[in-house]
Design a protein around this motif. Structure first.
Motif, PDB file in Angstrom:
ATOM      1  N   PHE A   5       0.850  -1.195  -0.125  1.00 32.15           N
ATOM      2  CA  PHE A   5      -0.154   0.051  -0.055  1.00 32.15           C
ATOM      3  C   PHE A   5       0.722   1.237   0.095  1.00 32.15           C
ATOM      4  O   PHE A   5       1.046   1.936   0.883  1.00 32.15           O
ATOM      5  N   VAL A   6       1.438   1.669  -1.182  1.00 34.22           N
ATOM      6  CA  VAL A   6       2.075   2.415  -1.346  1.00 34.22           C
ATOM      7  C   VAL A   6       1.476   3.620  -2.102  1.00 34.22           C
ATOM      8  O   VAL A   6       0.721   3.369  -3.096  1.00 34.22           O
ATOM      9  N   GLY A   7       1.524   5.004  -1.711  1.00 30.36           N
ATOM     10  CA  GLY A   7       0.819   6.069  -2.602  1.00 30.36           C
ATOM     11  C   GLY A   7      -0.660   5.976  -2.617  1.00 30.36           C
ATOM     12  O   GLY A   7      -1.318   5.979  -1.442  1.00 30.36           O
ATOM     13  N   TYR A   8      -1.166   6.014  -3.754  1.00 29.01           N
ATOM     14  CA  TYR A   8      -2.666   6.135  -3.897  1.00 29.01           C
ATOM     15  C   TYR A   8      -3.343   4.671  -3.259  1.00 29.01           C
ATOM     16  O   TYR A   8      -4.369   4.679  -2.855  1.00 29.01           O
ATOM     17  N   ARG A   9      -2.462   3.770  -3.483  1.00 31.25           N
ATOM     18  CA  ARG A   9      -3.046   2.558  -2.877  1.00 31.25           C
ATOM     19  C   ARG A   9      -3.416   2.535  -1.282  1.00 31.25           C
ATOM     20  O   ARG A   9      -4.229   2.061  -0.765  1.00 31.25           O
ATOM     21  N   TYR A  10      -2.400   3.180  -0.747  1.00 33.08           N
ATOM     22  CA  TYR A  10      -2.460   3.671   0.758  1.00 33.08           C
ATOM     23  C   TYR A  10      -3.788   4.481   1.057  1.00 33.08           C
ATOM     24  O   TYR A  10      -4.530   4.258   1.785  1.00 33.08           O
ATOM     25  N   VAL A  11      -3.828   5.612   0.076  1.00 33.71           N
ATOM     26  CA  VAL A  11      -4.688   6.395   0.048  1.00 33.71           C
ATOM     27  C   VAL A  11      -6.259   5.956   0.227  1.00 33.71           C
ATOM     28  O   VAL A  11      -7.165   6.242   0.844  1.00 33.71           O
ATOM     29  N   ASP A  12      -6.234   4.839  -0.917  1.00 35.43           N
ATOM     30  CA  ASP A  12      -7.628   4.108  -1.076  1.00 35.43           C
ATOM     31  C   ASP A  12      -7.915   3.529   0.050  1.00 35.43           C
ATOM     32  O   ASP A  12      -9.168   3.445   0.584  1.00 35.43           O
ATOM     33  N   LYS A  13      -7.099   2.781   0.515  1.00 38.87           N
ATOM     34  CA  LYS A  13      -7.320   1.740   1.676  1.00 38.87           C
ATOM     35  C   LYS A  13      -7.809   2.398   3.036  1.00 38.87           C
ATOM     36  O   LYS A  13      -8.703   1.932   3.522  1.00 38.87           O
TER      37      LYS A  13
END
Length: 723
Positions: A581-589
């Motif tokens: 969960f890096v970048g937008y993956r973290y933001v979404d989660k």
């Protein structure tokens, strides 16, 4: 003529002509298969010649074999242009007058274009300059992932998403190598911080390693066909990446890489590991031999005399040595002994045009409230430009990416030229990077700028970072605005005049003022034509089309690597607890609300998306689905739009990101024109790395294809099923 060229001409051309009966050695015959030439040359080498070929003889060269007409291998730094010539044995400049070059946009800016064709164009243009300077290997591109916004080398890389970085890197590699110059993809792997980079051990899951941190390298090597790869300084699984058993297996067995794996300068630490774990070419080892009385310091490299002694004593064989030499010979036949390559060119008008075209599309319009941009010269007759970056150079420093640019257009000069005679341009420095500790000077510069606002119709603030902050070997300690720029901007805003903010640099600084400014542009580092491109965007000669290859947070501390992970670690280990969960993956989660989302970028026109068409909604492994999306320019200006395709897995046996980028297509549209963005999806695009099986897996089920203008601006979606 260089010595290596004299030997080459004599042995390869003149000597064979002396005897009509003399048969040309296979390794000199360009018409033969390279592998035949490699084996022939290998069979003619002595043990000592083989050992000599696998380590440096100077800062940027390794020796050839003069008696066989095999030339030296010449390498040089070059993410933003060919580095100036250095002295043979030191990092000091050779002080030549003919080694200036074209400075290209930093790779963050190139990534922000989201334009495959421009990536190839930058690679091809850059390769021509390396070729003209007599270089065989360009130490570029760098594609380490933007894990967090403190890393000093983020500007050298291509953002937070492995798909975007990998696709763009593959095109750069193809462009460079079209000249017969090898691209060297770096740094394999997990080089995501400069603090403790020579010793820190990265602890990361296999899944995150493959899905996030290796995917860009895989695409550059398999899709781009890279001829060389450079190792990272740090450790992984307790072994230095330069001679890492696990990474070597992935590179040479799984990916079938047939090129040269080289060390970063000073990255080699052990002879036996280097022999058996895949290091082919050793550079920059710190033996201090030049000051300790040794006749040839390079003989003390780990792959030099220590290796030779192990072979002569019978402790190791020559199988590994022959593999290393084969790879180096293969590289030489692809580059310096490739008689079909041309002569290259440098500092040409065509290269300046390449730089300008790339930077025009790399600048990102982050905000434009009330359409204040582009600036109307009929409305705003008095423009105040504030900020040291309007005047600064961004090409010279930054570590190994620094170049001696033949020229660099400063923003203030381009703005004055483009504004014309009917607009008054006033410049105030506003802040200083030279004496940041001198509060008196800082206050004086700020007051001078603020007092000038009352005589202006609009303020263009040009600040951000510089190469004192964005530089190799250093990370930032925090995300505060450097040189008290936040206070300066707040004081400018209090004067109740419109303020357009322009920032340079790869990373953000915290922007508490963002809601108060009407317009903002991010300009990265743009190379020789940086100022020209910026002025063209500001005054509307160019419609901005850049999209963020990174997430810009409201404050850097919102980044997942800083919230969940460890940074910079305890000096020995750093744990990537945020996992995939890096970048937008973290933001979404985790529902984080950033300042600007990954993929965001505005235009001076507007685009509408139509309903996607899909070739089939159900498919099996081995099939390809084609998706086309109509996009219409509904505004009054020509413009370019990058349509992005993300994949969402409805149900999986593992935790997956809410969405993952798997396609992008950049369209150029006239007002009222409609074109189709086209994407192709296979089962591979739906897969994840299965840690249990150690392989990529695409599970049957339903998936959503999300199509939008950014990761947060999804316009259309369509459901497909993998059977």
């Amino acid at each position: 003529m260089k010595v290596r060229n004299i030997f080459f001409v004599f042995n390869a051309i003149i000597a064979p002509m002396w005897s009509v009966k003399a048969e040309t050695p296979a390794y000199l015959n360009d018409n033969l298969n390279i592998e035949v030439r490699v084996e022939d040359a290998l069979s003619r080498l002595t043990l000592e010649e083989k050992i000599a070929m696998i380590h440096a003889q100077s800062k940027f060269s390794s020796p050839g074999v003069p008696r066989l007409g095999i030339p030296d291998l010449i390498v040089n730094d070059g993410p933003q242009g060919v580095r100036e010539e250095l002295l043979w044995d030191s990092w000091d400049s050779a002080c030549q007058t003919n080694d200036s070059c074209t400075s290209y946009p930093a790779l963050t800016s190139l990534a922000a274009t989201w334009n495959r064709k421009l990536a190839y164009r930058q690679g091809r243009s850059l390769g021509e300059e390396f070729l003209q300077r007599g270089k065989d290997v360009a130490l570029a591109p760098g594609i380490n992932i933007y894990r967090h916004p403190h890393c000093g080398r983020n500007f050298e890389y291509m953002g937070e998403d492995p798909f975007l970085a990998g696709v763009m890197a593959a095109e750069i590699v193809k462009g460079i190598q079209s000249n017969g110059v090898a691209a060297c993809v770096k740094h394999l792997a997990l080089n995501n911080q400069e603090i403790d980079r020579h010793k820190v051990n990265v602890v990361v899951s296999d899944r995150a390693l493959h899905e996030i941190y290796l995917e860009g390298f895989r695409r550059a090597i398999i899709d781009g066909g890279a001829w060389s790869v450079m190792g990272a300084y740090n450790k992984y699984r307790g072994q230095f990446c330069t001679h890492n058993e696990y990474l070597n297996k992935i590179l040479k067995t799984d990916w079938k890489f047939d090129g040269v794996f080289m060390s970063d300068w000073g990255g080699t630490e052990d002879t036996r590991e280097s022999i058996f774990n895949g290091l082919d070419l050793e550079f920059g080892t710190h033996t201090d031999g030049l000051t300790s009385g040794i006749s040839n310091a390079y003989d003390n490299y780990y792959l030099a005399s220590p290796y030779l002694e192990l072979i002569k004593s019978g402790e190791v064989g020559t199988t590994e040595l022959d593999d290393k030499v084969r790879r180096i010979l293969r590289l030489i036949f692809r580059t310096s002994m490739n008689r079909n390559r041309g002569f290259g060119s440098r500092n040409s008008e065509e290269h300046s045009a390449d730089v300008l075209a790339i930077q025009q599309e790399g600048i990102v319009l982050l905000k434009n409230q009330g359409d204040i941009l582009p600036i109307d010269k009929n409305r705003y007759k008095r423009i105040l430009v504030v900020g040291e970056n309007a005047y600064n150079s961004h090409t010279r420093w930054g570590g190994s990416s620094g170049v001696k640019a033949r020229y660099e257009v400063r923003p203030i000069d381009a703005i004055r030229r483009m504004a014309g005679n009917n607009v008054e341009i006033t410049y105030r420095q506003g802040y200083t990077s030279a004496l940041p500790e001198n509060v008196q000077i800082e206050d004086s510069l700020r007051a001078e700028a603020v007092n000038s606002v009352q005589d202006a119709d609009i303020v263009i603030y040009i600040g951000g970072y510089d190469k004192r902050y964005d530089t190799e070997s250093h990370d930032r300690k925090d995300s505060k605005a450097p040189y008290s720029q936040d206070k300066l901007i707040e004081d400018l805003l209090k004067q109740k005049k419109p303020v357009v903010v322009v920032t340079f640099g790869a990373n953000q600084f915290d922007m508490p003022f963002i809601d108060k400014i009407p317009a903002m542009l991010h300009a990265w580092y743009g190379g020789s034509e940086s100022g020209t491109a910026l002025a063209q965007v500001i005054f509307g000669e160019v419609n901005p089309s850049g999209k963020l290859p990174i997430t810009l947070y409201k404050q850097a501390s919102d980044c997942g690597a800083l919230v969940m992970g460890e940074y910079p670690g305890d000096g020995e280990n750093v744990h990537y607890n945020e996992d995939i969960f890096v970048g937008y993956r973290y933001v979404d989660k985790y529902g984080v609300k950033p300042q600007f989302h990954f993929g965001h970028g505005l235009s001076y026109t507007r685009f509408t998306y139509g309903r996607p068409n899909v070739s089939k909604k159900e498919f099996a492994k081995g099939d390809t689905i084609e998706i086309s999306v109509p996009v219409t320019n509904t505004g009054s200006r020509h413009g370019k739009e990058t349509v992005q395709l993300y994949v969402h897995d409805d149900k999986a046996s593992v935790i997956r990101p809410e969405k993952e980028l798997k396609g992008f297509d950049k369209l150029t549209l006239a007002p009222g024109e409609t074109q189709y963005a086209v994407f192709r999806i296979t089962a591979d695009d739906l897969s994840f790395y299965d840690e249990k099986n150690g392989s990529w897996t695409a599970e049957p089920g339903t998936f959503k294809l999300l199509i939008g203008s950014s990761s947060n601006d999804i316009r259309e979606n369509i459901q497909i099923r993998l059977n």
